[in-house]
Design a protein around this motif. Sequence first.
Motif, PDB file in Angstrom:
ATOM      1  N   LEU A 264      44.404  32.935  28.992  1.00  0.00           N
ATOM      2  CA  LEU A 264      43.188  32.998  28.183  1.00  0.00           C
ATOM      3  C   LEU A 264      41.990  32.399  28.906  1.00  0.00           C
TER       4      LEU A 264
ATOM      5  N   PHE B  33      43.250  22.688  22.787  1.00  0.00           N
ATOM      6  CA  PHE B  33      43.880  23.437  23.872  1.00  0.00           C
ATOM      7  C   PHE B  33      45.366  23.718  23.674  1.00  0.00           C
TER       8      PHE B  33
ATOM      9  N   GLN C 225      46.716  27.256  23.622  1.00  0.00           N
ATOM     10  CA  GLN C 225      46.167  28.175  24.614  1.00  0.00           C
ATOM     11  C   GLN C 225      47.231  28.607  25.609  1.00  0.00           C
TER      12      GLN C 225
END
Length: 190
Positions: free
Chosen positions: A168, A161, A164
């Motif tokens: 998203l 993660f 990210q």
Amino acid sequence: MELVTASICTLFSSQPTLLLLIPPTGYIPIFVNKLRTKNDVIAKSCLAVLLKFAGETACVSDMMATNVLADNLNNAFETHPDHSELACDVLVKVFESGNNDFINQAIHCDLIKRLLNILDSNASQSTKAKVVQMLQCIQLNPILGQQITEILAKSNVWNEFKDQKHDLFITHNNTTQYLAGKSSVISYHN
């Protein structure tokens, strides 16, 4: 209880300057301490009101002065998992305040590890996006950011993660509706 909570939150949303009057009343520590309750309705109400308090610097300072905010939020995640997203909303605002004492509390009560566990759970995409946003935010802290980075580096789930962006987590359908004017707010989808 829900009607009273909604009324309080609406009042603070429409009259945010009233939040400046809250710290001297002594109510903030009561709301922070009630996060330890087993009663789901009370916990949800406290989180909703604390979210409003978190929008005002003076209130955040009073929340920090309890020295148990991080620990009590950590407890709320465990005791009331259905309110994780609301607890994340509170945390986002508190972490964005950049308070080193709070970040230090979060490290010592294992709140950071709890947030990583949320990323590895069946939590909603919106909740996960908020967790990523928080963790990325506190990594930038000039004093404790390195310590946070070291904790995160030990996590396998963080590797999935860490790069990210929270947008998203928005699904294609929600983006299409937003661009088509069918929704005034982008919503996150489970």
